[in-house]
Design a protein around this motif. Sequence first.
Motif, PDB file in Angstrom:
ATOM      1  N   MET A   1       0.822  -1.209   0.000  1.00 14.11           N
ATOM      2  CA  MET A   1       0.000   0.000   0.000  1.00 14.11           C
ATOM      3  C   MET A   1       0.857   1.262   0.000  1.00 14.11           C
ATOM      4  SD  MET A   1      -3.056  -1.023   2.674  1.00 14.11           S
ATOM      5  CE  MET A   1      -2.157  -2.199   3.687  1.00 14.11           C
ATOM      6  N   THR A   2       0.381   2.269  -0.702  1.00 11.37           N
ATOM      7  CA  THR A   2       1.015   3.575  -0.648  1.00 11.37           C
ATOM      8  C   THR A   2       0.656   4.252   0.679  1.00 11.37           C
ATOM      9  OG1 THR A   2      -0.877   4.706  -1.646  1.00 11.37           O
ATOM     10  CG2 THR A   2       0.770   3.773  -3.154  1.00 11.37           C
ATOM     11  N   PHE A   3       1.271   5.387   0.937  1.00 12.26           N
ATOM     12  CA  PHE A   3       0.979   6.113   2.173  1.00 12.26           C
ATOM     13  C   PHE A   3      -0.502   6.479   2.252  1.00 12.26           C
ATOM     14  CE2 PHE A   3       0.654  10.213   4.466  1.00 12.26           C
ATOM     15  CZ  PHE A   3       1.065   9.777   5.722  1.00 12.26           C
ATOM     16  N   LEU A   4      -1.067   6.979   1.137  1.00 10.17           N
ATOM     17  CA  LEU A   4      -2.478   7.356   1.114  1.00 10.17           C
ATOM     18  C   LEU A   4      -3.368   6.134   1.330  1.00 10.17           C
ATOM     19  CD1 LEU A   4      -4.710   9.432   0.671  1.00 10.17           C
ATOM     20  CD2 LEU A   4      -4.495   9.044  -1.801  1.00 10.17           C
ATOM     21  N   GLU A   5      -2.997   5.018   0.722  1.00 14.67           N
ATOM     22  CA  GLU A   5      -3.794   3.797   0.901  1.00 14.67           C
ATOM     23  C   GLU A   5      -3.749   3.307   2.342  1.00 14.67           C
ATOM     24  OE1 GLU A   5      -3.564   1.769  -3.569  1.00 14.67           O
ATOM     25  OE2 GLU A   5      -1.973   1.383  -2.105  1.00 14.67           O
TER      26      GLU A   5
ATOM     27  N   ILE B   1      -3.501   5.236   4.953  1.00 14.45           N
ATOM     28  CA  ILE B   1      -4.419   6.129   5.679  1.00 14.45           C
ATOM     29  C   ILE B   1      -5.854   5.644   5.507  1.00 14.45           C
ATOM     30  CG2 ILE B   1      -5.395   8.465   5.749  1.00 14.45           C
ATOM     31  CD1 ILE B   1      -2.641   9.533   4.985  1.00 14.45           C
ATOM     32  N   ILE B   2      -6.231   5.372   4.243  1.00 16.11           N
ATOM     33  CA  ILE B   2      -7.581   4.873   3.959  1.00 16.11           C
ATOM     34  C   ILE B   2      -7.828   3.563   4.684  1.00 16.11           C
ATOM     35  CG2 ILE B   2      -9.081   3.990   2.128  1.00 16.11           C
ATOM     36  CD1 ILE B   2      -7.673   5.993   0.229  1.00 16.11           C
ATOM     37  N   ASN B   3      -6.829   2.682   4.683  1.00 11.13           N
ATOM     38  CA  ASN B   3      -6.956   1.374   5.318  1.00 11.13           C
ATOM     39  C   ASN B   3      -7.283   1.506   6.802  1.00 11.13           C
ATOM     40  OD1 ASN B   3      -6.803  -1.485   4.963  1.00 11.13           O
ATOM     41  ND2 ASN B   3      -4.847  -1.501   6.034  1.00 11.13           N
ATOM     42  N   ILE B   4      -6.579   2.401   7.486  1.00 10.18           N
ATOM     43  CA  ILE B   4      -6.807   2.603   8.923  1.00 10.18           C
ATOM     44  C   ILE B   4      -8.177   3.229   9.181  1.00 10.18           C
ATOM     45  CG2 ILE B   4      -6.048   3.962  10.923  1.00 10.18           C
ATOM     46  CD1 ILE B   4      -3.170   3.483   9.972  1.00 10.18           C
ATOM     47  N   LEU B   5      -8.542   4.217   8.373  1.00 12.22           N
ATOM     48  CA  LEU B   5      -9.835   4.888   8.572  1.00 12.22           C
ATOM     49  C   LEU B   5     -11.004   3.925   8.339  1.00 12.22           C
ATOM     50  CD1 LEU B   5      -9.175   8.362   6.882  1.00 12.22           C
ATOM     51  CD2 LEU B   5      -9.297   7.845   9.329  1.00 12.22           C
ATOM     52  N   VAL B   6     -10.915   3.107   7.297  1.00 11.28           N
ATOM     53  CA  VAL B   6     -11.985   2.152   7.003  1.00 11.28           C
ATOM     54  C   VAL B   6     -12.057   1.084   8.087  1.00 11.28           C
ATOM     55  CG1 VAL B   6     -12.769   0.391   5.380  1.00 11.28           C
ATOM     56  CG2 VAL B   6     -11.929   2.572   4.524  1.00 11.28           C
TER      57      VAL B   6
END
Length: 490
Positions: free
Chosen positions: A167-171, A173-178
Amino acid sequence: MKVIVEELHARGHQLTVMRANNSYYIKETSPFYTAITIDMACKFDEEFAKTFVSRLLEIQRQGKSAWTRYELEMEVAEKISEIHQVTVKMLEHIFENKDLMRSLRDAKYDLVLTDPVDPSGAILSRILSLPLVFNVRWTTHGEGHFPIAPSPLSYVPTPMMELSDKMTFLERIINILVFAFGKLQVANYITPHYVGLLEKYLGSDVDYLSLFQAADLWLMRVDFVFEFPRPTMPNVIYMGGFQCKPSKPLPQHLEEFVQSSGEHGVIIMSLGSLVGELPQDLTEEIAAAFAQLPHKVIWRHKGDRPATLGNNTLLVDWMPQNDLLGHAKTKAFVAHGGTNGVQEAMYHGVPIVGLPLILDQPDNLFKMEVRGAAKVIDIFTMNKDIFLQGIEEVLHEPSYRKNMQRLSRLHRDTPMKPLDSAIFWIEFVMRHKGATHLRTQSYKMPWYSYHSLDVMLFLIVLFLVILLTFSAFVTCLCSRVCSRRKTKSD
């Protein structure tokens, strides 16, 4: 569950299956088990399933956006909440039936085998003090690994987000939020239903999540050819593809149709048992694309016959999917991405044209796509030309079949057949009255102890005490030295 039940019966075990009186997929009479039919209807009947799926398809046809995704998640959460409300009432109905509970205790069962997507089996096993074995991919908390195994979100993707272990850095972030959003959904829409039930029948010290974490064995319906590598636990047994088997000869009418395809071969299409039928406009686009192919097509289809259907396409109510996938003339599998279908395609080495619809299906097909074994098409923006192009790409680009056959070799190269492994471990639990030696006790630890926050806090305090003591000692020493120098000077 049916595959395991039949195999256990074949090995001489006696099985009792509990079912609701309106269950449409668990039959009341069977040569493989004795049924106990609860005099109460469950929420998830055939009509509920059809309405639920139709609503999810309707939402997704609005287009891809953050709001559509949110609306989809909330629709799923609310329907799941309704199912759990009825489940609690059914469990109360069972537990208050003294004759039934007495008969269950008197039967002296060896264990409870259940799918933890429904908590009934886990709660019943605790009340009856029986070992607990899960046939699992999903629990009420999400994907099966998350409640028991360390799951670093830096490389373990949250299910249904179509993310890989790179995962990229942005992904990330999305992974943790979801992941956090999923936890919030469980806390709001599922867990509260069971608080009163557990306190009444098991005591106030029993936590809902711990009922699952206390399972003796987790029979996981995946393997690491399908899943991305991740931490696991000793009591997780992988049986991915346990339902797969060598193909058998086709019925005569199907074999004749398949052989009539000549050198071009056959494409098969199935959207599983949960999706009754697609919207008519999508059906027409799919049929029109099939009509332009030189291949023969076998399509498991319910609903009206498409006006654009070609002479090369055979519509059937049911198909022997495993036997067709194992046929030498099958060139591609058009599938919705259910776990069973994906694993059967992988077992037989047939590349996939994916039309994901709901729930985990996009994620399942994404796993195949990143491995180069599937072409995924957005069915909600698809037209005839897009669908036709996708099929032709899978048929004519050799890498799809090559990659899927490589996965097939990896999937089959095991020391023991997955189903044999599952049965061995079920019988292991029977022989030893459980498998507690394989189960970590981490779930009994407070969250701050599990993450060693108390240890880190202690070490920080200890370090500060030592630092302050040393600082005070140095200050005192310097003060004395300065005092002596001043005395000598005077």
